[in-house]
Scaffold this motif. Structure first.
Motif, short mmCIF file in Angstrom:
data_model
loop_
_atom_site.label_atom_id
_atom_site.label_comp_id
_atom_site.label_asym_id
_atom_site.label_seq_id
_atom_site.Cartn_x
_atom_site.Cartn_y
_atom_site.Cartn_z
N ILE A 198 0.83 -1.21 -0.15
CA ILE A 198 -0.09 0.08 0.01
C ILE A 198 0.99 1.16 -0.03
CG2 ILE A 198 -0.45 0.27 2.50
CD1 ILE A 198 -3.13 0.41 -0.44
N ALA A 199 2.04 1.19 0.48
CA ALA A 199 3.08 2.26 0.56
C ALA A 199 3.30 2.53 -0.95
CB ALA A 199 4.32 1.93 1.29
N PHE A 200 3.34 1.54 -1.84
CA PHE A 200 3.81 1.81 -3.08
C PHE A 200 2.57 2.25 -3.95
CE2 PHE A 200 8.04 0.18 -4.24
CZ PHE A 200 8.62 -0.03 -3.04
N ALA A 201 1.57 2.53 -3.24
CA ALA A 201 0.28 3.34 -4.15
C ALA A 201 0.87 4.48 -4.62
CB ALA A 201 -0.96 3.26 -3.13
N SER A 202 1.80 5.11 -3.73
CA SER A 202 2.42 6.24 -4.35
C SER A 202 3.25 6.19 -5.51
CB SER A 202 3.23 6.85 -3.14
OG SER A 202 4.25 5.94 -2.92
N PHE A 203 3.83 5.13 -5.70
CA PHE A 203 4.49 4.81 -6.80
C PHE A 203 3.81 4.85 -7.93
CE2 PHE A 203 8.34 1.83 -7.62
CZ PHE A 203 8.74 2.51 -8.88
N ILE A 204 2.46 4.12 -8.00
CA ILE A 204 1.45 3.75 -9.10
C ILE A 204 0.99 5.27 -9.39
CG2 ILE A 204 -0.40 2.74 -9.66
CD1 ILE A 204 0.37 0.53 -7.42
N TRP A 230 -4.55 4.56 4.42
CA TRP A 230 -2.74 4.92 4.18
C TRP A 230 -2.71 4.87 2.65
CZ3 TRP A 230 0.84 5.75 7.61
CH2 TRP A 230 2.05 5.51 7.12
N GLY A 231 -3.46 4.37 1.96
CA GLY A 231 -3.21 4.36 0.70
C GLY A 231 -3.53 5.82 0.35
N PHE A 232 -4.56 6.55 0.82
CA PHE A 232 -4.98 7.79 0.58
C PHE A 232 -3.94 8.91 0.75
CE2 PHE A 232 -9.54 6.67 0.64
CZ PHE A 232 -10.01 7.29 -0.37
N ALA A 233 -3.10 8.50 1.89
CA ALA A 233 -2.07 9.49 2.23
C ALA A 233 -0.98 9.46 1.23
CB ALA A 233 -1.57 9.20 3.65
N MET A 234 -0.85 8.26 0.78
CA MET A 234 0.19 8.10 -0.29
C MET A 234 -0.16 8.44 -1.57
SD MET A 234 2.62 6.55 1.00
CE MET A 234 2.53 7.62 2.35
N ILE A 235 -1.12 8.69 -1.66
CA ILE A 235 -1.60 9.38 -3.21
C ILE A 235 -1.06 10.76 -3.33
CG2 ILE A 235 -3.59 10.56 -4.38
CD1 ILE A 235 -5.34 8.09 -3.45
N TRP A 236 -1.05 11.70 -1.97
CA TRP A 236 -0.44 12.78 -2.04
C TRP A 236 0.95 12.74 -2.52
CZ3 TRP A 236 -3.98 16.06 -2.96
CH2 TRP A 236 -5.43 15.77 -2.69
N LEU A 237 1.58 11.71 -1.88
CA LEU A 237 3.10 11.55 -2.08
C LEU A 237 3.12 11.26 -3.57
CD1 LEU A 237 5.78 11.43 -1.04
CD2 LEU A 237 5.63 8.89 -0.49
N GLY A 238 2.47 10.40 -4.16
CA GLY A 238 2.42 10.05 -5.57
C GLY A 238 2.39 11.40 -6.49
N MET A 270 11.73 6.59 -6.75
CA MET A 270 10.94 5.86 -5.81
C MET A 270 11.57 4.51 -5.48
SD MET A 270 8.51 7.32 -5.20
CE MET A 270 6.66 7.30 -4.92
N PHE A 271 12.52 3.79 -6.13
CA PHE A 271 13.11 2.51 -5.92
C PHE A 271 14.28 3.21 -4.56
CE2 PHE A 271 11.76 0.23 -9.39
CZ PHE A 271 11.44 -0.95 -8.75
N ALA A 272 15.09 4.14 -4.87
CA ALA A 272 15.85 4.73 -4.07
C ALA A 272 15.33 5.16 -2.65
CB ALA A 272 16.62 5.58 -4.58
N THR A 273 14.10 5.49 -2.60
CA THR A 273 13.81 6.07 -1.51
C THR A 273 12.63 5.00 -0.87
OG1 THR A 273 11.99 7.18 -2.30
CG2 THR A 273 14.26 8.52 -2.04
N MET A 274 11.49 4.53 -1.53
CA MET A 274 10.67 3.85 -1.06
C MET A 274 11.09 2.28 -0.52
SD MET A 274 8.05 5.51 -0.64
CE MET A 274 6.66 4.63 -0.55
#
Ligand SMILES: Nc1ncnc2c1ncn2[C@@H]1O[C@H](COP(=O)(O)OP(=O)(O)OP(=O)(O)O)[C@@H](O)[C@H]1O
Ligand SMILES: [Mg+2]
Lengths: 286, 324
Positions: free
Chosen positions: A91-97, A171-179, A196-200
């Motif tokens: 779900i943290a990777f939702a930001s990536f998507i 959590w996914g919602f919060a990650m959207i903003w990061l994305g 994203m690979f280097a940080t996430m």
């Protein structure tokens, strides 16, 4: 071309100008969601990141490291304990998507095209967010099924279990903003991938996701326990009955994981949302 | 009201940091006419179009589309215009038809209308056979045409096209011109930017030439050409040996003759058809054999060269350029 070959006297009658309707943010966003889902249908390999990849992680961690990582209070041992961690990472990777999709749309001029239409300007972002959450949710479902296969179970009440899924979504919602922030700031999909690979990856590993934080060196343990993702994973684990509450020596957020997950997500959203919107505005409107 | 211009720009200015991309551009496009915005690379064409279509805010100045101010009432502008940007913005993973349906859906058009208009547009742009193929499989020209079709799905009264035929082969270009002429006949107002002088010549009622963000010339194609100098008669003799005799003959009627031995050509200024008829008569009465005899008007290319000091295709950074 027809217009050229037809004698000009028998021009096709012009189609009358249609009426433009403002269908509102929700319908407009859903139209964009539909388009994003067609993308997935045409390119199913887009789903690798929420299917094969996390399944591989589960299997690798469960069977390669599983024997050497001791966890307490989990009925099926490490395998059961691991699952919430993988879910947290997924779900943290939702930001990536979100970031990849947004950068690609900006890059290809799709966002400009949308912005030239009489629609709510937020529809582009809302549509992208909804479809990315759907994308990540597929991962959550697949993880649950994989978990069931290797011995993970929901051991507490159904309400607690539902709350755990709800927290993941939150959590996914919060990650959207990061994305949106990353997607608006990066110039290419490759750059997004790199960043994203280097940080996430480090961020999702520097937590209680794959190994218990208790066993880490003191400094690292503090970082891991204060990692917002750890609160989420701890909350989900407890709600599914896969782990007992943390000991009194653990950091404060982990003592109250559900509450701190909510605080973390609200806090992250409050910080990231304005930054994200500003970055998007700046990137697209100049 | 038919008297309000469909498009108006008043003193539009756009800065990007220190860079002045557009520096006080004004023009007005009457309804149902075509304005060609002509200029070399980096002149500020795209930036001007982006300001007129609400994609970027003017630093100063105002613009109106169908009477709606781009800053005060962007939604009104968006309801009245269609835009095809410089780079194709169709969705590669959707089919042609799905692209039309996506944008039509966002306009809130009824499904029955969308079906009819979609079929019509696909046919108009020769895309019927490819309609249900994924755009990824389209050629560059097909994408360009689909992009245009998508911009037309709500039949906007005002259409902005940023270099619509860049990347098209000559045949597709001529076909597209036909389609655009058809649209204008049906009442659409068109603003198109181009680097192809021929395109402005073919389509535009009025031309605005910009360079380095400023309007440097405006008028009809003919006015621009006339301002750029006289027409000339060009005589091509069949045998190079006849050149001196031909020159002598020409000098009887005109003062100035330019001889190009390599091309076996004589060029003399002439103020139109009458001069040319007279010259034709002279050669008809002589025994000099001619390959060709014609009237050459200055092309927009010549206009461009005179105005900007460089050709339209010249892609050198204008900042460092030495103006001769
Ligand atoms: N977003 C931006 N940031 C900074 N400078 C910009 C930006 N967009 C355009 N410019 C600059 O403004 C000037 C005008 O650019 P513009 O794209 O409007 O030119 P153009 O006439 O469309 O050129 P072309 O024929 O190459 O498309 C150029 O010097 C360009 O480098
Ligand atoms: Mg341009």
């Amino acid at each position: 071309m027809t217009a050229g070959t037809e004698p000009t006297t028998t021009q096709r009658p012009a189609i009358e100008r249609p009426e433009i309707h403002d269908t509102g943010l929700l319908r407009q966003s859903l139209t964009i969601v539909r388009r994003n889902l067609i993308h997935i249908k045409r390119m199913p390999e887009m789903l690798l990141d929420v299917t094969i990849q996390p399944v591989m992680f589960v299997l690798l961690f469960a069977f390669v490291f599983g024997g050497s990582i001791a966890v307490q209070g989990s009925a099926e041992g490490y395998r059961e304990w691991l699952l919430a961690g993988i879910m947290g990472q997924t779900i943290a990777f939702a930001s990536f998507i979100v970031a990849v999709g947004l950068t690609s749309d900006i890059d290809k001029g799709i966002v400009d095209r949308m912005r030239s239409l009489p629609i709510n300007p937020a529809a582009v972002l809302v549509g992208r967010s909804i479809s990315s959450l759907m994308h990540s949710s597929i991962g959550i479902v697949i993880m649950s099924l994989t978990g069931l296969l290797i011995g993970w179970r929901i051991r507490d009440g159904i309400l607690e279990a539902a709350l755990a899924y709800l927290l993941l979504l939150l959590w996914g919602f919060a990650m959207i903003w990061l994305g949106i922030l990353v997607g608006s700031s990066m110039r290419s999909v490759e750059a997004v991938n790199g960043l994203m690979f280097a940080t996430m990856f480090p961020i999702t590993f520097l937590a209680n996701t794959f190994a218990p934080a208790e066993n880490m060196p003191t400094a690292l343990r503090a970082v891991a326990e204060w990692n917002p993702l750890s609160s989420l994973v701890q909350a989900v684990r407890e709600l599914w009955g896969n782990t007992p509450p943390v000991g009194s020596d653990a950091a404060l957020p982990l003592q109250h994981p559900v509450l701190s997950t909510i605080i973390w997500t609200v806090g992250l959203t409050a910080i990231l949302a304005p930054l994200a919107l500003r970055a998007f505005q700046r990137r697209t409107a100049t | 009201m038919t008297s309000t211009p469909a498009i108006e720009a008043e003193n539009l200015v756009k800065h990007f940091g220190d860079k002045v991309a557009v520096d006080g551009v004004s023009f007005s496009v009457p309804q149902g006419t075509v304005l060609g915005l002509l200029g070399p690379n980096g002149a500020g064409k795209t930036t001007t179009v982006r300001m007129m279509t609400t994609l970027t805010r003017p630093t100063s100045g105002t613009a109106r589309v169908a009477g709606h101010d781009v800053v005060v009432d962007p939604k009104g502008v968006r309801r009245s215009m269609g835009l095809t940007g410089q780079a194709a913005t169709v969705d590669e993973l959707l089919t042609g038809r799905e692209n039309l349906r996506l944008i039509g859906g966002l306009y809130g058009l009824s499904p029955s209308y969308l079906k009819r208009a979609g079929d019509d547009l696909l046919e108009r742009f020769s895309l019927t056979d490819a309609a249900d193929r994924v755009v990824k499989t389209y050629s560059g020209g097909m994408r360009r045409r689909l992009d245009l079709a998508v911009s037309l799905v709500a039949i906007p009264p005002v259409l902005f096209l940023d270099e619509p035929t860049t990347g098209l082969d000559p045949r597709s270009r001529v076909e597209l011109w036909d389609v655009l002429r058809g649209l204008v006949r049906e009442g659409t107002t068109l603003l198109l930017t181009t680097q192809y002088l021929e395109e402005a010549d073919q389509l535009a009622d009025n031309i605005v030439v910009i360079d380095r963000g400023k309007v440097i010339e405006r008028g009809t194609a003919l006015e621009l050409k006339n301002r750029s100098g006289q027409a000339a008669v060009v005589v091509t003799v069949s045998n190079g040996g006849d050149l001196p005799r031909a020159e002598a003959l020409l000098r009887e009627v005109v003062d100035e003759v330019h001889v190009d031995e390599g091309a076996r050509q004589l060029t003399a200024p002439a103020d139109g058809l009458r001069a040319m008829t007279r010259i034709a008569g002279i050669f008809d009465d002589s025994d000099i054999e001619l390959d060709d005899l014609g009237l050459k008007r200055p092309s927009l290319d010549d206009v461009f060269l005179r105005l900007t000091g460089h050709r339209a295709e010249d892609t050198t950074e204008t900042d460092e350029e030495v103006v001769l």
